[in-house]
Scaffold this active site. Sequence first.
Site, PDB file in Angstrom:
ATOM      1  N   GLY A 472       0.800  -1.215   0.000  1.00 54.90           N
ATOM      2  CA  GLY A 472       0.000   0.000   0.000  1.00 54.90           C
ATOM      3  C   GLY A 472       0.834   1.266   0.000  1.00 54.90           C
ATOM      4  O   GLY A 472       0.346   2.334  -0.342  1.00 54.90           O
ATOM      5  N   LEU A 635      10.822  10.270  -3.183  1.00 51.85           N
ATOM      6  CA  LEU A 635      10.817   9.578  -4.473  1.00 51.85           C
ATOM      7  C   LEU A 635       9.604   9.958  -5.300  1.00 51.85           C
ATOM      8  O   LEU A 635       9.686  10.085  -6.511  1.00 51.85           O
ATOM      9  CB  LEU A 635      10.841   8.057  -4.257  1.00 51.85           C
ATOM     10  CG  LEU A 635      12.079   7.509  -3.547  1.00 51.85           C
ATOM     11  CD1 LEU A 635      11.898   6.027  -3.231  1.00 51.85           C
ATOM     12  CD2 LEU A 635      13.328   7.721  -4.393  1.00 51.85           C
ATOM     13  N   GLN A 643       1.080   9.207   2.443  1.00 50.71           N
ATOM     14  CA  GLN A 643       1.587   8.460   3.594  1.00 50.71           C
ATOM     15  C   GLN A 643       1.620   9.344   4.835  1.00 50.71           C
ATOM     16  O   GLN A 643       1.252   8.928   5.929  1.00 50.71           O
ATOM     17  CB  GLN A 643       3.024   7.982   3.325  1.00 50.71           C
ATOM     18  CG  GLN A 643       3.126   6.709   2.552  1.00 50.71           C
ATOM     19  CD  GLN A 643       3.008   5.515   3.474  1.00 50.71           C
ATOM     20  OE1 GLN A 643       1.911   5.115   3.830  1.00 50.71           O
ATOM     21  NE2 GLN A 643       4.121   4.942   3.873  1.00 50.71           N
ATOM     22  N   VAL A 708       8.931   7.871   5.106  1.00 49.86           N
ATOM     23  CA  VAL A 708       7.819   8.707   5.548  1.00 49.86           C
ATOM     24  C   VAL A 708       6.732   7.927   6.286  1.00 49.86           C
ATOM     25  O   VAL A 708       5.699   8.488   6.645  1.00 49.86           O
ATOM     26  CB  VAL A 708       7.167   9.446   4.349  1.00 49.86           C
ATOM     27  CG1 VAL A 708       8.117  10.467   3.768  1.00 49.86           C
ATOM     28  CG2 VAL A 708       6.714   8.455   3.278  1.00 49.86           C
ATOM     29  N   GLU A 710       6.437   6.509   9.287  1.00 49.96           N
ATOM     30  CA  GLU A 710       6.168   6.671  10.711  1.00 49.96           C
ATOM     31  C   GLU A 710       6.086   8.129  11.150  1.00 49.96           C
ATOM     32  O   GLU A 710       5.254   8.490  11.976  1.00 49.96           O
ATOM     33  CB  GLU A 710       7.271   5.999  11.559  1.00 49.96           C
ATOM     34  CG  GLU A 710       7.854   4.725  10.987  1.00 49.96           C
ATOM     35  CD  GLU A 710       6.983   3.501  11.187  1.00 49.96           C
ATOM     36  OE1 GLU A 710       5.860   3.639  11.695  1.00 49.96           O
ATOM     37  OE2 GLU A 710       7.418   2.408  10.801  1.00 49.96           O
TER      38      GLU A 710
END
Lengths: 749, 155
Positions: A472, A635, A643, A708, A710
């Site tokens: 995901g 990226l 996220q 990214v 957490e």
Amino acid sequence: MSPVVGKPVNRVDGPDKVTGTGRYCGEIVLPGLAYGLIVGAAVANGRVVSIDETAARAAGGVFGIMTHRNTPKVANQPRLIPSLAGQPAPGESFFPMQDDVVHYWGQPVALVVADSEEAAAHAAALLDITYEPGVPVATIADGRASATQAKTLFGGLMPATDERGDVEGALAAAEVTVDATYHFAANHHNPLETSVTTAQWDGDRVTLWDSTMGVRASQLTVASLLGIPLSDVRVITHFVGGGFGSKAMVWPHVTLAAMAARHVGRPVRLALTRPQSFTSNGHREEQEQRITLGAGRDGRLTAIRHRKLSVTSPFDDWAEPATGVSTQIYGCDNYLGDHQLIHGNTMTPTFTRAPGESLGSFTLETAMDRLAYELGMDPIELRIMNHPPVDNHGNPWSSDGMADCLRRGADLFGWAGRDPTPGTRQEGNDLIGTGVAGAGYPVAFMMPVQHARARIFHDGSVVIQTSAQEFGIGVTTSMSQVGADGLGVDMDVLRFEAGDTDLPNTTSAVGSMGATMQSSAVHNAATTLRNDLIAHAVNDGKSPLHGLSPSSVKVADGRMTSTLDPSIGESYADLLQRNRLLDMEALGSWTPPGMDTPHGLLTFGAQFAEVAVDKDLGLVRVRRMTGVFAPGRVLNPKLARSQLLGGMLWGLGQALLEGNQIDRQSGRWALNNLGEYLVPVHADIPDIQVDFVEVEDDVVGPLGVKGVGEVGQVGAAAAIANAVFHATGRRMNELPMTAEVVMNGGGPG
Amino acid sequence: MRVTCVVNGETREADDVWPGESLLFVLRERLGLPGAKNACEQGECGSCTVYLDGQPVCACLVAAGQAQGRTVTTVEGLAPGSGEEQLDRVQRAFLATGAVQCGFCTPGLIVAVHDLLARDPAPSDPDIREALAGNLCRCTGYEKIMEAVRLAATS
């Protein structure tokens, strides 16, 4: 700068998902498929006295029933080691149905296999199981007297105590102190897809379609428990419906699926039900944290004492490490962080999004807010003043960005001119407040060598392969971007293959490390193949590039050209076809730096929140949030932003909604479904803003990616709690801050 | 028992259906349509949303027998043809805005948004939030889904 890395490319796995055609691990079509269902213990402590299978066996469609009487003994029970370490990663150092002892409510005591889910559920209900119950101890309230100091955490991987200087002396001498104790309810991951494994044997070899965050971890763990070679266990995972930590470690049902398939001689699908997902794949443990800060009147921290008390299983010294950020995000010569454990009747807790540091940072960041009020300082300036250029070992940060995140966030949020006086803004029945928190999450290095393979065919099409699967976060897309740039081809000619232990090894995508590890291996594979192709061309007498130095050849869209004269060149396909090469391939590897790398390794950010608190009912609504993060190379901003937004909403859930408790009499979780364990919904979301601070990092990997997954959650709940204080003038010492807590709990700042 | 219904435009039959089975089980396990997801098992999460005679329902709460003789449309039946350009505007908007992460809530959400826009071609943000409050997503933070709905409404 490269052509596609850093661009907001659409997800390459998107079409399969919006049309419903992607097959998740519980949707694999196999002839003769049988359905397994775990029966969990109905006591939290005690012994199974009898299991009468008569009625269940007489029910239609039953292929087999497994209990402790006929379940094979496991070959080797591995100790719990985090899944990213590249070793067997059982969720707990315990395998059920090996004897009649019950350690926790819901522990598997039987497994029914039938020709449909409904038949299995029916037969399971007919099993007559009697227990000799003992008295459970499963909560801090019941186990406090038995708490002991943990020596190490995570199967010995991490020290449980972190101490430097003279913290007691410094606290005694401090001009200003803050002391706060918090109680945090347990959290459950609740990905939309519950864990599921489909197992099929072919002779001595087993294939598992497992909804895991790490196919390699599943393979290593199952092979160890069954006592079979790694080469006989293949794990395939193409789609996973979310994990958030629940699918990082390998829980007993994965191996039970393989055992059941062997037992009934058919492929078996074993899915956890939603209620079982509260008792069978770990949780964020109930915990208490106490923090004491000492500072000078000038705001400089002189002492931090940060202690955690939590409940773990009888088998494992598991605690989310809560002090990895508080020991270093602010400079302080005198520090003590430690973890006390109660061994009780629960399963072993596990990673839950932003493990450890989300609550550790909550404790630190709300204490910093208290300190700012004690000192009469702006909380942003207090943080920036105490944020050091080096970590707690004196090593410089691999990259920083903390102060810039706070400052940019303050601009975006509109912090300037804020009246810090609590309880002064009111709109109708609502008290309005704003809050800020710093955020940091460790970049973890303890992984084995990472591998990826790049392969180009003579028509110019490309396959990039690595084992770690998509779940995901968008690796299929971002790794396609990294591979395309590394090799110098268009994304359209490249396919990224992953989620299969038959492919080159990369480690579980956990701890925000997936993007860093995979991108490093993929980048190295793609650039190695590019260099091999260029070397081939410049050494080929028939190539227009013959005789050039490799460094004077560049590649774009699959075509190598001279940097001196762009009209001279040829395509990869031309080179391969002329040389009668059907393909060329390269293996790329990347060795992550060790944990002793001489750099401070945190990903930084800052969080802001505005809340409205109904002064009569205690209801808290978050009206807006701003998060600014410095995760190194991004990226794909479309993926990264989503996220981080998702992480911030997890922080909102943790602050206001999500919590579960174990009933002290029965030892049973009080909530076990999505109707009662509340998670944020569309109607709960505030106006959310996410922004980035760019930092370059040449330590964490060749592309400088820090991750990214957490950090978006860290600090979000603290910013909300600090805003609630600003609104009401009362400090909340419990999470979640339900209406009862807001009305009855808390106290003056 | 035998259940006969029209699913995504085709008449389909399922034999040996147990009366206690859900429509969701029939779709997923008997008719080979895994799009509607089984996530909460009790109508809380919206992941199994399908149309039943044009009304959005949680397929996990519909008994198989209730679908007898009726028309069912799942996420697999929304696109008029195969290929990305043939997708429904809601599916295209989810792709373009990045409203998809793990994808498990996506099929139910797409049916729910399809229904919302059929009822209200230009919903306000509060209307969208209210209409989709029964569709849980654990990954995205919902903002991208809001964007997808706004985009679909104008395309």
